[in-house]
Structures are given as C-alpha cells and as structure tokens.
Motif scaffolding. Structure first.
Motif, PDB file in Angstrom:
ATOM      1  N   ALA A   1       0.829  -1.208   0.000  1.00  0.00           N
ATOM      2  CA  ALA A   1       0.000   0.000   0.000  1.00  0.00           C
ATOM      3  C   ALA A   1       0.865   1.261   0.000  1.00  0.00           C
ATOM      4  O   ALA A   1       0.547   2.235  -0.688  1.00  0.00           O
ATOM      5  N   GLY A   2       1.950   1.249   0.742  1.00  0.00           N
ATOM      6  CA  GLY A   2       2.835   2.409   0.775  1.00  0.00           C
ATOM      7  C   GLY A   2       3.466   2.700  -0.576  1.00  0.00           C
ATOM      8  O   GLY A   2       3.508   3.851  -1.018  1.00  0.00           O
ATOM      9  N   ILE A   3       3.941   1.664  -1.240  1.00  0.00           N
ATOM     10  CA  ILE A   3       4.533   1.849  -2.570  1.00  0.00           C
ATOM     11  C   ILE A   3       3.479   2.314  -3.559  1.00  0.00           C
ATOM     12  O   ILE A   3       3.717   3.208  -4.376  1.00  0.00           O
ATOM     13  N   THR A   4       2.291   1.751  -3.471  1.00  0.00           N
ATOM     14  CA  THR A   4       1.195   2.156  -4.363  1.00  0.00           C
ATOM     15  C   THR A   4       0.830   3.621  -4.151  1.00  0.00           C
ATOM     16  O   THR A   4       0.602   4.359  -5.119  1.00  0.00           O
ATOM     17  N   LEU A   5       0.779   4.048  -2.896  1.00  0.00           N
ATOM     18  CA  LEU A   5       0.478   5.452  -2.623  1.00  0.00           C
ATOM     19  C   LEU A   5       1.545   6.383  -3.196  1.00  0.00           C
ATOM     20  O   LEU A   5       1.231   7.481  -3.668  1.00  0.00           O
ATOM     21  N   MET A   6       2.796   5.970  -3.159  1.00  0.00           N
ATOM     22  CA  MET A   6       3.859   6.787  -3.733  1.00  0.00           C
ATOM     23  C   MET A   6       3.676   6.931  -5.243  1.00  0.00           C
ATOM     24  O   MET A   6       3.844   8.020  -5.793  1.00  0.00           O
ATOM     25  N   VAL A   7       3.326   5.849  -5.915  1.00  0.00           N
ATOM     26  CA  VAL A   7       3.103   5.900  -7.361  1.00  0.00           C
ATOM     27  C   VAL A   7       1.899   6.787  -7.672  1.00  0.00           C
ATOM     28  O   VAL A   7       1.949   7.625  -8.593  1.00  0.00           O
ATOM     29  N   VAL A   8       0.836   6.641  -6.914  1.00  0.00           N
ATOM     30  CA  VAL A   8      -0.359   7.462  -7.123  1.00  0.00           C
ATOM     31  C   VAL A   8      -0.027   8.941  -6.895  1.00  0.00           C
ATOM     32  O   VAL A   8      -0.483   9.814  -7.647  1.00  0.00           O
ATOM     33  N   TRP A   9       0.803   9.232  -5.895  1.00  0.00           N
ATOM     34  CA  TRP A   9       1.191  10.605  -5.621  1.00  0.00           C
ATOM     35  C   TRP A   9       1.903  11.226  -6.825  1.00  0.00           C
ATOM     36  O   TRP A   9       1.627  12.371  -7.202  1.00  0.00           O
ATOM     37  N   VAL A  10       2.795  10.480  -7.451  1.00  0.00           N
ATOM     38  CA  VAL A  10       3.506  11.002  -8.628  1.00  0.00           C
ATOM     39  C   VAL A  10       2.524  11.251  -9.759  1.00  0.00           C
ATOM     40  O   VAL A  10       2.583  12.273 -10.436  1.00  0.00           O
ATOM     41  N   LEU A  11       1.605  10.317  -9.971  1.00  0.00           N
ATOM     42  CA  LEU A  11       0.617  10.500 -11.042  1.00  0.00           C
ATOM     43  C   LEU A  11      -0.247  11.728 -10.794  1.00  0.00           C
ATOM     44  O   LEU A  11      -0.552  12.481 -11.721  1.00  0.00           O
ATOM     45  N   LEU A  12      -0.631  11.943  -9.553  1.00  0.00           N
ATOM     46  CA  LEU A  12      -1.432  13.136  -9.228  1.00  0.00           C
ATOM     47  C   LEU A  12      -0.616  14.409  -9.362  1.00  0.00           C
ATOM     48  O   LEU A  12      -1.124  15.435  -9.819  1.00  0.00           O
ATOM     49  N   ALA A  13       0.639  14.375  -8.969  1.00  0.00           N
ATOM     50  CA  ALA A  13       1.497  15.562  -9.074  1.00  0.00           C
ATOM     51  C   ALA A  13       1.773  15.925 -10.526  1.00  0.00           C
ATOM     52  O   ALA A  13       1.989  17.101 -10.840  1.00  0.00           O
ATOM     53  N   ARG A  14       1.795  14.945 -11.404  1.00  0.00           N
ATOM     54  CA  ARG A  14       2.058  15.206 -12.820  1.00  0.00           C
ATOM     55  C   ARG A  14       0.902  15.909 -13.495  1.00  0.00           C
ATOM     56  O   ARG A  14       1.056  16.534 -14.529  1.00  0.00           O
ATOM     57  N   ARG A  15      -0.281  15.844 -12.942  1.00  0.00           N
ATOM     58  CA  ARG A  15      -1.458  16.460 -13.578  1.00  0.00           C
ATOM     59  C   ARG A  15      -1.525  17.882 -13.237  1.00  0.00           C
ATOM     60  O   ARG A  15      -1.567  18.725 -12.809  1.00  0.00           O
TER      61      ARG A  15
END
Length: 69
Positions: free
Chosen positions: A55-69
């Motif tokens: 879950a922690g790694i997934t949240l990090m990936v989601v954070w990058v995707l959200l920051a890119r938008r």
C-alpha cells in the motif's frame, strides 16, 4: 553509477520535472530495497513484504501520477 545518475538527471530532469525525476529515483530505491528484503538477496535477513508495504509503494506511485497532472 554516480556518473550514470548525474547524466540521467541532467537530461531527464528538465523534460520530466526535477522533483519528479528525483522522486522516481527514490521510488526505484525503495522498490529495490523491498525486493532485496523480501527474497533475502545479498545475505540480508528475509523480511517478507506485507499489505501495508504494498500500500505504501502504491500510494507513492499514485502521488507522482497526481502531481504530474
């Protein structure tokens, strides 16, 4: 390895964003560490990954995707 990192960040940073480029380097290090710990590679004690680690790694990936938008 340091030269490869410096050259990569120099070329990728301006195109991808310096923060995002550094974040992906850190994310790669964390994923590598989890894999090494999970399988006990290089003689380290085995520390199986659990749902919270995934879950922690997934949240990090989601954070990058959200920051890119």
């Amino acid at each position: 390895m340091i030269a490869f990192y410096a050259i990569s960040i120099t070329f990728i940073g301006p195109r991808f964003g310096m923060g995002n480029a550094i974040f992906f380097v850190l994310l790669g290090q964390i994923i590598s560490a989890v894999i090494i710990d999970h399988f006990g590679l290089m003689g380290v004690p085995v520390a199986r990954i659990d749902l919270i680690g995934i879950a922690g790694i997934t949240l990090m990936v989601v954070w990058v995707l959200l920051a890119r938008r």
